[in-house]
Design a protein around this motif. Structure first.
Motif, PDB file in Angstrom:
ATOM      1  N   ASP A 106      -0.698   9.127  -1.661  1.00 53.60           N
ATOM      2  CA  ASP A 106      -2.114   8.769  -2.805  1.00 53.60           C
ATOM      3  C   ASP A 106      -1.073   8.468  -4.040  1.00 53.60           C
ATOM      4  N   TRP A 107       0.188   7.767  -4.204  1.00 57.28           N
ATOM      5  CA  TRP A 107       1.013   6.602  -4.842  1.00 57.28           C
ATOM      6  C   TRP A 107       0.824   5.493  -3.910  1.00 57.28           C
ATOM      7  N   VAL A 108       0.147   5.203  -2.893  1.00 56.76           N
ATOM      8  CA  VAL A 108      -0.445   4.076  -2.634  1.00 56.76           C
ATOM      9  C   VAL A 108      -1.309   4.123  -2.573  1.00 56.76           C
ATOM     10  N   LYS A 109      -2.729   5.118  -2.610  1.00 52.89           N
ATOM     11  CA  LYS A 109      -3.885   4.941  -2.779  1.00 52.89           C
ATOM     12  C   LYS A 109      -3.810   4.192  -4.589  1.00 52.89           C
ATOM     13  N   LYS A 110      -3.230   5.417  -5.768  1.00 52.37           N
ATOM     14  CA  LYS A 110      -3.388   4.492  -6.882  1.00 52.37           C
ATOM     15  C   LYS A 110      -2.663   2.893  -7.313  1.00 52.37           C
ATOM     16  N   MET A 137      -0.564   5.364   8.598  1.00 59.19           N
ATOM     17  CA  MET A 137      -1.044   5.428   9.855  1.00 59.19           C
ATOM     18  C   MET A 137      -2.516   6.093   9.069  1.00 59.19           C
ATOM     19  N   ALA A 138      -2.715   6.119   8.057  1.00 62.27           N
ATOM     20  CA  ALA A 138      -3.352   6.789   6.867  1.00 62.27           C
ATOM     21  C   ALA A 138      -4.273   5.042   6.836  1.00 62.27           C
ATOM     22  N   GLY A 139      -4.408   3.927   7.309  1.00 64.74           N
ATOM     23  CA  GLY A 139      -5.626   3.131   7.240  1.00 64.74           C
ATOM     24  C   GLY A 139      -4.701   1.811   6.439  1.00 64.74           C
ATOM     25  N   TYR A 140      -4.079   2.187   5.826  1.00 62.39           N
ATOM     26  CA  TYR A 140      -3.457   1.091   4.625  1.00 62.39           C
ATOM     27  C   TYR A 140      -2.599  -0.547   5.154  1.00 62.39           C
ATOM     28  N   ARG A 141      -3.077  -1.067   4.815  1.00 60.03           N
ATOM     29  CA  ARG A 141      -2.103  -2.275   5.350  1.00 60.03           C
ATOM     30  C   ARG A 141      -1.274  -2.139   4.320  1.00 60.03           C
ATOM     31  N   ARG A 172      -1.987  -9.198  -1.008  1.00 59.22           N
ATOM     32  CA  ARG A 172      -2.996  -8.726   0.299  1.00 59.22           C
ATOM     33  C   ARG A 172      -2.914  -7.279   0.659  1.00 59.22           C
ATOM     34  N   VAL A 173      -2.126  -6.954   0.807  1.00 61.29           N
ATOM     35  CA  VAL A 173      -1.080  -5.979   1.279  1.00 61.29           C
ATOM     36  C   VAL A 173      -1.662  -4.438   0.525  1.00 61.29           C
ATOM     37  N   ASP A 174      -1.714  -3.738   1.374  1.00 64.20           N
ATOM     38  CA  ASP A 174      -1.504  -2.267   0.314  1.00 64.20           C
ATOM     39  C   ASP A 174      -0.305  -1.437  -0.174  1.00 64.20           C
ATOM     40  N   LEU A 175       0.408  -1.647   0.885  1.00 61.80           N
ATOM     41  CA  LEU A 175       2.021  -1.503   1.288  1.00 61.80           C
ATOM     42  C   LEU A 175       2.718  -2.841   1.064  1.00 61.80           C
ATOM     43  N   GLU A 202       1.168  -6.587  -9.246  1.00 63.28           N
ATOM     44  CA  GLU A 202       1.704  -4.922 -10.584  1.00 63.28           C
ATOM     45  C   GLU A 202       0.252  -4.273 -10.603  1.00 63.28           C
ATOM     46  N   GLU A 203       0.258  -2.830 -10.803  1.00 60.17           N
ATOM     47  CA  GLU A 203      -0.897  -1.984 -11.485  1.00 60.17           C
ATOM     48  C   GLU A 203      -1.484  -2.275 -10.201  1.00 60.17           C
ATOM     49  N   LYS A 204      -2.366  -2.757  -8.912  1.00 58.24           N
ATOM     50  CA  LYS A 204      -3.161  -3.059  -7.918  1.00 58.24           C
ATOM     51  C   LYS A 204      -2.433  -2.800  -6.814  1.00 58.24           C
ATOM     52  N   ASN A 205      -1.589  -2.691  -6.195  1.00 63.54           N
ATOM     53  CA  ASN A 205      -1.953  -2.632  -4.640  1.00 63.54           C
ATOM     54  C   ASN A 205       0.298  -2.222  -5.280  1.00 63.54           C
ATOM     55  N   SER A 206       0.735  -1.051  -3.928  1.00 68.81           N
ATOM     56  CA  SER A 206       1.875  -0.644  -4.262  1.00 68.81           C
ATOM     57  C   SER A 206       2.994  -2.086  -3.768  1.00 68.81           C
ATOM     58  N   VAL A 207       4.236  -1.845  -4.215  1.00 67.55           N
ATOM     59  CA  VAL A 207       5.524  -1.590  -3.457  1.00 67.55           C
ATOM     60  C   VAL A 207       6.593  -0.147  -3.613  1.00 67.55           C
ATOM     61  N   ALA A 208       7.071  -0.621  -2.155  1.00 63.22           N
ATOM     62  CA  ALA A 208       8.391   0.361  -2.195  1.00 63.22           C
ATOM     63  C   ALA A 208       9.789  -0.463  -1.986  1.00 63.22           C
ATOM     64  N   ILE A 209      10.925  -0.217  -2.479  1.00 61.29           N
ATOM     65  CA  ILE A 209      12.000  -0.337  -2.348  1.00 61.29           C
ATOM     66  C   ILE A 209      13.134   0.001  -1.917  1.00 61.29           C
ATOM     67  N   ALA A 210      13.899   0.156  -1.201  1.00 60.57           N
ATOM     68  CA  ALA A 210      15.385   0.899  -1.015  1.00 60.57           C
ATOM     69  C   ALA A 210      16.467  -0.151  -1.512  1.00 60.57           C
ATOM     70  N   SER A 211      17.128  -0.160  -2.304  1.00 65.69           N
ATOM     71  CA  SER A 211      18.153  -0.812  -3.006  1.00 65.69           C
ATOM     72  C   SER A 211      19.335   0.001  -2.708  1.00 65.69           C
ATOM     73  N   ASN A 212      20.889  -0.224  -3.006  1.00 64.26           N
ATOM     74  CA  ASN A 212      21.740   0.789  -2.353  1.00 64.26           C
ATOM     75  C   ASN A 212      22.542   0.152  -4.281  1.00 64.26           C
ATOM     76  N   GLU A 213      22.078  -0.121  -4.731  1.00 63.80           N
ATOM     77  CA  GLU A 213      22.479  -0.187  -6.699  1.00 63.80           C
ATOM     78  C   GLU A 213      21.526   0.411  -7.517  1.00 63.80           C
ATOM     79  N   SER A 214      22.291   1.353  -8.367  1.00 66.88           N
ATOM     80  CA  SER A 214      21.322   1.516  -9.935  1.00 66.88           C
ATOM     81  C   SER A 214      20.690   0.712 -10.219  1.00 66.88           C
ATOM     82  N   PHE A 215      19.845   0.960 -11.564  1.00 65.70           N
ATOM     83  CA  PHE A 215      19.051  -0.102 -11.608  1.00 65.70           C
ATOM     84  C   PHE A 215      19.945  -0.994 -11.937  1.00 65.70           C
ATOM     85  N   GLY A 216      20.662   0.045 -12.934  1.00 65.48           N
ATOM     86  CA  GLY A 216      22.187  -0.900 -14.169  1.00 65.48           C
ATOM     87  C   GLY A 216      23.074  -2.310 -13.501  1.00 65.48           C
ATOM     88  N   GLY A 217      22.563  -1.431 -12.273  1.00 70.89           N
ATOM     89  CA  GLY A 217      23.996  -2.172 -11.453  1.00 70.89           C
ATOM     90  C   GLY A 217      23.177  -3.532 -10.769  1.00 70.89           C
TER      91      GLY A 217
END
Length: 265
Positions: A106-110, A137-141, A172-175, A202-217
């Motif tokens: 649902d988060w990707v859809k939004k 698998m749900a149909g998103y690029r 163009r990709v959804d995620l 921003e506010e159009k298509n989703s971004v997912a990130i993985a980071s070993n640093e907290s935002f403060g770092g």
């Protein structure tokens, strides 16, 4: 090419006609499964409508499977990871209910962001790839990339005067799944180019990130404080933040396996 239609075809002639028609209409699944389904239909005394429905559903299901496989391949994941294979018991910091809710996409859809923050070996990349796979698998690029690889590609694109085209392709990709953000310091140019990709989405298509640093770092990765704050804002506004903790279950499982080996020997 036209078919001559005859009533009372022999079974052999009918099979040949079905095979030829499936080739022309590009129905490989019906062509492959027709003999077995025809035998099952006769054995179960299935109606003509029921038999036709079985054939068409088999073709539709197989096409959906092939589309999913193409989207997963296009995502360029470095390895196969699934939520089913994730060991939630080994990492109590991660709430299975939250992850399975994210798996509904649902988060990707939004078009919302997702941040996975934690030390090495805590399951960030596993979840990033697994949730990206669910989205495909749900149909998103979907597109997966390492942060440094993406920045290097953007720098090369800028040097070759194709930056707008490259940013548009990632837009163009959804995620867009960005792994290992925070492992290396980015110079101002690289950080600014990455920010352009994020603002394009921003506010159009989703971004997912993985980071070993907290935002403060993140100031160690993005050395300009104002740019760092803008990037954090892009990646967190309205999104989900999953903290995977600091205890490496990869290391714990290696130690446990070694302990079992020592005990047995």
């Amino acid at each position: 090419m036209t078919f001559q239609r005859h009533r009372g075809l022999t079974e052999q002639a009918a099979d040949a006609a079905v095979d030829q028609a499936c080739r022309m209409l590009r129905l490989p699944t019906i062509r492959a499964q027709f003999p077995d389904l025809a035998e099952a239909a006769a054995r179960d005394q299935m109606s003509y409508r029921g038999f036709l429905a079985e054939l068409l559903m088999a073709e539709c299901d197989d096409r959906a499977r092939r589309r999913s496989e193409r989207r997963i391949k296009a995502a360029a994941f470095p390895r196969e990871k699934s939520l089913r294979s994730f060991d939630f018991e080994a990492n109590p910091h991660i709430d299975p209910a939250v992850i399975h809710t994210l798996a509904t996409c649902d988060w990707v859809k939004k078009g919302l962001p997702l941040c996975l923050i934690g030390d090495s070996g805590t399951g960030k990349s596993h979840l990033l790839i697994a949730l990206g796979t669910e989205a495909a698998m749900a149909g998103y690029r979907v597109r997966y990339t390492l942060a440094t690889k993406l920045v290097n590609e953007l720098v090369e694109a800028a040097d070759e005067k194709v930056l707008t085209k490259t940013i548009a392709r990632y837009g163009r990709v959804d995620l867009l799944a960005i792994d290992e953000l925070g492992y290396m310091e980015l110079d101002r140019r690289g950080a600014e180019l990455l920010f352009q990709v994020l603002t394009e989405r921003e506010e159009k298509n989703s971004v997912a990130i993985a980071s070993n640093e907290s935002f403060g770092g993140w100031t160690k990765t993005f050395t300009d404080p104002r740019l760092c704050a803008a990037i954090v804002d892009c990646l967190t506004f309205g999104g989900n933040i999953i903290e995977t903790g600091s205890d490496s279950y990869r290391l714990a499982s290696t130690r446990a396996a070694q302990a079992r080996k020592d005990t047995e020997s």
